[in-house]
Design a protein around this motif. Structure first.
Motif, mmCIF file in Angstrom:
data_model
loop_
_atom_site.group_PDB
_atom_site.id
_atom_site.type_symbol
_atom_site.label_atom_id
_atom_site.label_comp_id
_atom_site.label_asym_id
_atom_site.label_seq_id
_atom_site.Cartn_x
_atom_site.Cartn_y
_atom_site.Cartn_z
ATOM 1 N N ALA A 435 20.570 -19.131 12.891
ATOM 2 C CA ALA A 435 19.511 -18.991 11.969
ATOM 3 C C ALA A 435 18.109 -18.503 12.218
ATOM 4 N N ARG A 436 17.625 -17.777 11.483
ATOM 5 C CA ARG A 436 16.157 -17.354 12.014
ATOM 6 C C ARG A 436 15.218 -17.609 10.926
ATOM 7 N N TYR A 437 14.116 -18.046 11.322
ATOM 8 C CA TYR A 437 12.931 -18.291 10.305
ATOM 9 C C TYR A 437 11.859 -17.257 10.556
ATOM 10 N N THR A 438 11.527 -16.536 9.604
ATOM 11 C CA THR A 438 10.259 -15.464 9.773
ATOM 12 C C THR A 438 9.157 -15.878 8.761
ATOM 13 N N ASP A 439 7.827 -15.736 9.212
ATOM 14 C CA ASP A 439 6.836 -15.925 8.444
ATOM 15 C C ASP A 439 6.039 -14.595 8.654
ATOM 16 N N GLU A 440 5.638 -13.852 7.702
ATOM 17 C CA GLU A 440 5.076 -12.565 7.775
ATOM 18 C C GLU A 440 3.897 -12.474 6.760
ATOM 19 N N ASP A 441 2.741 -11.666 7.254
ATOM 20 C CA ASP A 441 1.715 -11.489 6.202
ATOM 21 C C ASP A 441 1.570 -9.955 6.383
ATOM 22 N N LYS A 442 1.256 -9.333 5.248
ATOM 23 C CA LYS A 442 1.030 -7.815 5.187
ATOM 24 C C LYS A 442 -0.141 -7.596 4.447
ATOM 25 N N HIS A 443 -1.207 -7.067 5.023
ATOM 26 C CA HIS A 443 -2.408 -6.795 4.697
ATOM 27 C C HIS A 443 -2.598 -5.240 4.501
ATOM 28 N N ALA A 444 -2.743 -4.808 3.250
ATOM 29 C CA ALA A 444 -2.763 -3.446 2.957
ATOM 30 C C ALA A 444 -4.291 -2.961 2.337
ATOM 31 N N VAL A 445 -4.638 -2.095 2.951
ATOM 32 C CA VAL A 445 -5.849 -1.300 2.343
ATOM 33 C C VAL A 445 -5.645 0.052 1.882
ATOM 34 N N ALA A 446 -5.971 0.419 0.768
ATOM 35 C CA ALA A 446 -5.570 1.819 0.331
ATOM 36 C C ALA A 446 -6.766 2.118 -0.671
ATOM 37 N N LEU A 447 -7.090 3.595 -0.283
ATOM 38 C CA LEU A 447 -8.121 4.318 -1.134
ATOM 39 C C LEU A 447 -7.513 5.497 -1.527
ATOM 40 N N ASN A 448 -7.271 5.707 -2.845
ATOM 41 C CA ASN A 448 -6.625 6.875 -3.224
ATOM 42 C C ASN A 448 -7.600 7.744 -4.454
ATOM 43 N N ARG A 449 -7.978 8.956 -3.932
ATOM 44 C CA ARG A 449 -9.011 9.405 -4.947
ATOM 45 C C ARG A 449 -8.651 10.930 -4.918
ATOM 46 N N PHE A 450 -9.134 11.328 -6.286
ATOM 47 C CA PHE A 450 -9.116 12.834 -6.874
ATOM 48 C C PHE A 450 -10.512 13.687 -6.502
ATOM 49 N N TYR A 451 -10.478 14.745 -6.097
ATOM 50 C CA TYR A 451 -11.450 15.723 -5.549
ATOM 51 C C TYR A 451 -11.495 16.934 -6.396
ATOM 52 N N THR A 452 -12.778 17.454 -6.347
ATOM 53 C CA THR A 452 -12.952 18.686 -7.000
ATOM 54 C C THR A 452 -12.434 19.966 -6.205
ATOM 55 N N GLY A 453 -12.330 19.921 -4.900
ATOM 56 C CA GLY A 453 -11.898 21.105 -4.317
ATOM 57 C C GLY A 453 -11.421 20.877 -2.945
ATOM 58 N N LEU A 454 -10.790 21.823 -2.394
ATOM 59 C CA LEU A 454 -10.090 21.778 -1.147
ATOM 60 C C LEU A 454 -10.681 21.098 0.086
ATOM 61 N N ASP A 455 -12.129 21.022 0.054
ATOM 62 C CA ASP A 455 -12.773 20.472 1.127
ATOM 63 C C ASP A 455 -12.839 19.115 1.045
ATOM 64 N N TYR A 456 -12.382 18.561 0.066
ATOM 65 C CA TYR A 456 -12.116 16.883 -0.402
ATOM 66 C C TYR A 456 -13.656 16.322 -0.028
ATOM 67 N N GLY A 457 -14.696 16.825 -0.792
ATOM 68 C CA GLY A 457 -15.932 16.279 -0.475
ATOM 69 C C GLY A 457 -16.547 15.664 -1.556
ATOM 70 N N THR A 458 -16.245 16.148 -2.860
ATOM 71 C CA THR A 458 -16.859 15.492 -3.781
ATOM 72 C C THR A 458 -15.505 14.803 -4.944
ATOM 73 N N SER A 459 -15.801 13.425 -5.101
ATOM 74 C CA SER A 459 -14.534 12.644 -5.689
ATOM 75 C C SER A 459 -15.068 12.683 -7.117
ATOM 76 N N TRP A 460 -14.265 12.922 -8.106
ATOM 77 C CA TRP A 460 -14.290 12.862 -9.335
ATOM 78 C C TRP A 460 -13.657 11.611 -10.228
ATOM 79 N N GLY A 461 -12.849 11.110 -9.294
ATOM 80 C CA GLY A 461 -12.043 9.760 -9.884
ATOM 81 C C GLY A 461 -11.033 9.012 -8.787
ATOM 82 N N THR A 462 -10.923 7.790 -9.067
ATOM 83 C CA THR A 462 -10.090 6.899 -8.037
ATOM 84 C C THR A 462 -8.937 6.472 -8.720
ATOM 85 N N ALA A 463 -7.793 6.838 -7.925
ATOM 86 C CA ALA A 463 -6.348 6.447 -8.515
ATOM 87 C C ALA A 463 -6.177 5.152 -8.057
ATOM 88 N N ALA A 464 -6.624 4.658 -7.013
ATOM 89 C CA ALA A 464 -6.416 3.281 -6.541
ATOM 90 C C ALA A 464 -7.284 2.849 -5.474
#
Length: 739
Positions: A435-464
């Motif tokens: 038998a095997r006992y496993t205890d696991e924590d997963k910590h996730a940090v996510a920042l997903n945004r939309f931008y106005t141009g290919l330079d990804y400098g100015t954001s117009w919205g956040t997806a997550a």
């Protein structure tokens, strides 16, 4: 890609598709044994974390030795695909060294951080947590073992389908080594070498070994827009080992490995005209593309470990393994394969892990023996994905082109306790419980945004935008009984559980689909298996059988989910969900037959019946319309080899092989165009062993130049329907010197 034909060298070791190796009759001193083999000999394996004979282990495992690897021309883990029952292994979409692996219909094809694999890959007892760089090239190897079915008790999480163990050549007391050069079509040039032995004399207690490899060839296709090659190979690798030995009861071994993959992007064929790019119809060549993106597909992977072995008595042995691994990947993915920026993605992956394991093995020579252990893991997997989506049929505006930035990191902390004990109930009946006992924590940090141009400098919205932690606990038991009917026939029954931890979808769009930011559940498999290990005809025929019934719960699937943009148009994001339940039944046969001292016939047969019992979509059970991915119903391989002695003292061996798999659905969207019909591949090789030192090998794969897809993309919102194909016909000549 710029070719680097200045090659470092490596120790080439290629295995056979069968779980046993040639055994030779005793030969007079100084004679080279060749074709006077009259019996087959079983291989030693460590599938249960203790050395045992393959034919005595009540586990479905296939083992490959260096000699047989060489005969089958196994160049990387992907070449094992046909040689192991119910194993599917190939390079992930657009990559050369990122692995996709399935065993018995269980695996994972999504390489993004936060998503765990379903088949565990181990390099010298160290778990490789991420798929980037894990399609290991085969060189200077001692043995490769493929364990089929859940390995949750001894190997832990993410071995729900099985495990692949890559064991490097050990540290020799005598000075040994080799050098080889391989040339082939597509301007293939591989150089491999290894050197090992004692350092400072026999009394120093120090041993070392260095292995190097440089593998290069031109591309299978061309980017006709830029003139650059695609689907080429440019990989350099090195492994170094140093061991210090004190008497026979204590040793410490240090290991380092490094891999640099600068191969170009893989070519993909447009399977249907893209309505958004009518001036770019499908090409006639399955590897050619017309991409406007830079040819970048680089992966760097490195690892270091220390292993200490202490044997305080004849009954007890302790082992401690500490390891650190890192990998970095930069890749450009042109989903539409045209100069238009319909679906262009730049992806960056950065992974690191630290693991420690302490094992205690007991064998007092009585009726009980076993292994106990403690395992600890801490890993960060993260990166950034820059998306550029465009629909030329729609008006230009805030959401067209659509510029998206997905970034984040997932930290995994896991601790596990395990034990596996074997009890001889009688001289013939043995019970194994664990038998095997496993205890696991997963910590996730996510920042997903939309931008106005290919330079990804100015954001117009956040997806997550979230910072969350989820905990998973699991107990994975195992129990088996094996009975030795005769000294040559063993039967066994096995029940085991495996699990793959859940987590968070880093690509989530919680604005459009709120539930995409919630954690997905861990998945589990309860497996019930019966099998046998049999030897007949005075050890000239080995026949291993297994049949299994698996109950698969909370199946994790990576899918593309469409959503509506503010302007009313459709786009998509990579989603992750627990599909439901499934049942997987199967039968596997492995055989090796030595009808005469000159002929060897070996191979495998497999049947797999994988079906969904429940698949909830929109609140409706659509299980009857769904298929398991990478789960062909029938597959198998046969290899026929002839060996003969030569008058000069050398020997010659010739082999012809054929492998087959039936229809397969490679992707979760179940596109009938990406679906691959059944197909067969023909291979052949001739090896001339001139003497104890020199050998020449002529090898050919896919000799009929069969066209077959391994995977693909189907993104309806942007008209994308592409397929990635397996390698074409290849042939090579290798010269090797052993000393």
């Amino acid at each position: 890609m710029k070719r680097k034909h200045l090659s470092l060298a490596i120790g080439c070791v290629l295995l056979s598709s069968v779980p046993v190796a040639w055994a030779q009759d005793a030969a007079p001193a100084g004679d080279t044994p060749a074709t006077n083999a009259t019996t087959l000999d079983s291989v030693k394996v460590t599938a249960r974390k203790r050395e045992e004979t393959l034919q005595d282990v009540p586990v479905a495992v296939t083992a490959f030795t260096p000699e047989t690897l060489d005969k089958l021309n196994i160049k990387d883990l992907g070449d094992l695909d046909a040689q192991v029952p119910n194993l599917t292994v190939y390079a992930a979409r657009g990559s050369t060294s990122t692995v996709t692996a399935y065993i018995r219909g269980v695996g994972q094809a999504d390489p993004l951080w936060g998503v765990d694999p379903g088949v565990g890959i181990y390099l010298d007892d160290v778990y490789i947590a991420r798929p980037q760089g894990a399609l290991l090239d085969v060189f200077d190897v001692e043995r490769i073992e493929v364990l089929r079915g859940p390995q949750g008790t001894l190997y832990g999480k993410n071995t729900i389908g099985g495990a692949i163990k890559y064991i490097s050549r050990g540290l020799p007391q005598e000075t040994t080594g080799f050098a080889s050069v391989t040339v082939g079509n597509y301007n293939q040039l591989d150089v491999k070498a290894a050197l090992g032995g004692e350092i400072g004399g026999k009394d120093s207690g120090l041993r070392g070994r260095v292995s190097v490899a440089s593998m290069n060839r031109d591309g299978f296709g061309t980017n006709t827009y830029t003139g650059q090659e695609v689907s080429d190979k440019e990989i350099n690798a090195v492994r170094m080992q140093l061991g210090a030995y004190s008497q026979d009861d204590f040793d410490v071994q240090f290991a380092f490995d490094y891999m640099d993959d600068q191969s170009g992007v893989r070519g993909a064929k447009m399977l249907a005209p893209n309505p958004l790019a009518p001036v770019y119809p499908p090409t006639s060549d399955r590897y050619d593309i017309r991409s406007g993106m830079k040819n970048i597909n680089d992966t760097e992977m490195k690892g270091a470990s220390v292993t200490a072995n202490w044997r305080p008595s004849d009954n007890w042995a302790f082992k401690y393994v500490a390891a650190k691994r890192e990998s970095d990947t930069e890749t450009n993915i042109d989903f539409d394969t045209t100069p238009l920026t319909l679906v262009d993605v730049r992806a960056f992956y950065s992974d690191s892990q630290v693991s420690q394991e302490l094992q205690a093995n007991y064998d007092g020579g009585g009726r009980a023996r076993g292994v106990m252990g403690l395992y600890w893991f801490n890993g960060d997997a993260g990166g950034q994905v820059l998306n550029h989506f465009y629909n030329p049929l729609l008006a230009t505006g805030l959401t067209n082109p659509l510029f998206g930035d997905t970034q984040g990191v997932v930290n995994t902390k896991s601790i596990a306790l395990y034990a596996d004990w074997t009890f001889d109930l009688t001289d013939r009946l043995t019970l194994d419980v664990g038998a095997r006992y496993t205890d696991e924590d997963k910590h996730a940090v996510a920042l997903n945004r939309f931008y106005t141009g290919l330079d990804y400098g100015t954001s117009w919205g956040t997806a997550a935008n979230f910072d969350k932690t989820v905990n998973f606990k699991n107990v994975s038991p195992k129990v088996s009984l094996d009975y030795q009917i005769t000294p040559d026939i063993m039967v066994y029954g096995l029940a085991s559980r495996g699990f793959k931890s859940g987590g968070y979808n880093i690509r989530a769009n919680t604005t459009a689909v709120p539930r995409s930011g919630e954690p997905f559940d861990d998945e589990s498999v309860d497996s019930f298996e019966i099998g046998s290990k049999m030897s007949f005809l005075d050890q000239r025929l080995f026949l291993n059988l297994s049949a299994f019934h698996n109950k698969y719960e909370d199946i994790q699937l990576s899918v593309f989910t469409s959503y509506t943009l503010p302007n009313g148009s459709q786009s998509f994001f990579g989603d992750f969900t627990n599909a439901g339940k499934g049942t997987v039944n199967g039968v596997e046969v492995e055989y090796q037959f030595l009808p005469t001292a000159n002929w060897l016939i070996s191979g495998n047969l497999a049947w797999l019946d994988a079906k969904y019992d429940e698949f909830i979509s929109g609140g409706v059970n659509i299980a009857d319309t769904q298929y398991f991915t990478n789960a062909p119903e029938f597959s198998g391989a046969i290899n026929v080899e002839y060996r003969t002695d030569l008058a000069n003292g050398g020997n010659l061996s010739a082999r012809v092989g054929y492998s087959y798999q039936s229809e397969v659905w490679p992707t979760t969207d179940l596109s009938p165009v990406i679906r691959q019909d059944g197909y067969g591949l023909v291979s052949a090789g001739v090896i001339w062993k001139i003497d104890d030192a020199w050998s020449l090998s002529l090898q050919g794969t896919n000799l009929a130049d069969e066209e077959y897809r391994t995977t693909g993309y189907n993104i309806a919102a942007y008209g994308v329907l592409t397929g990635f194909y397996g390698p074409p016909r290849q042939y090579s000549l290798t010269a090797r010197y052993d000393f």
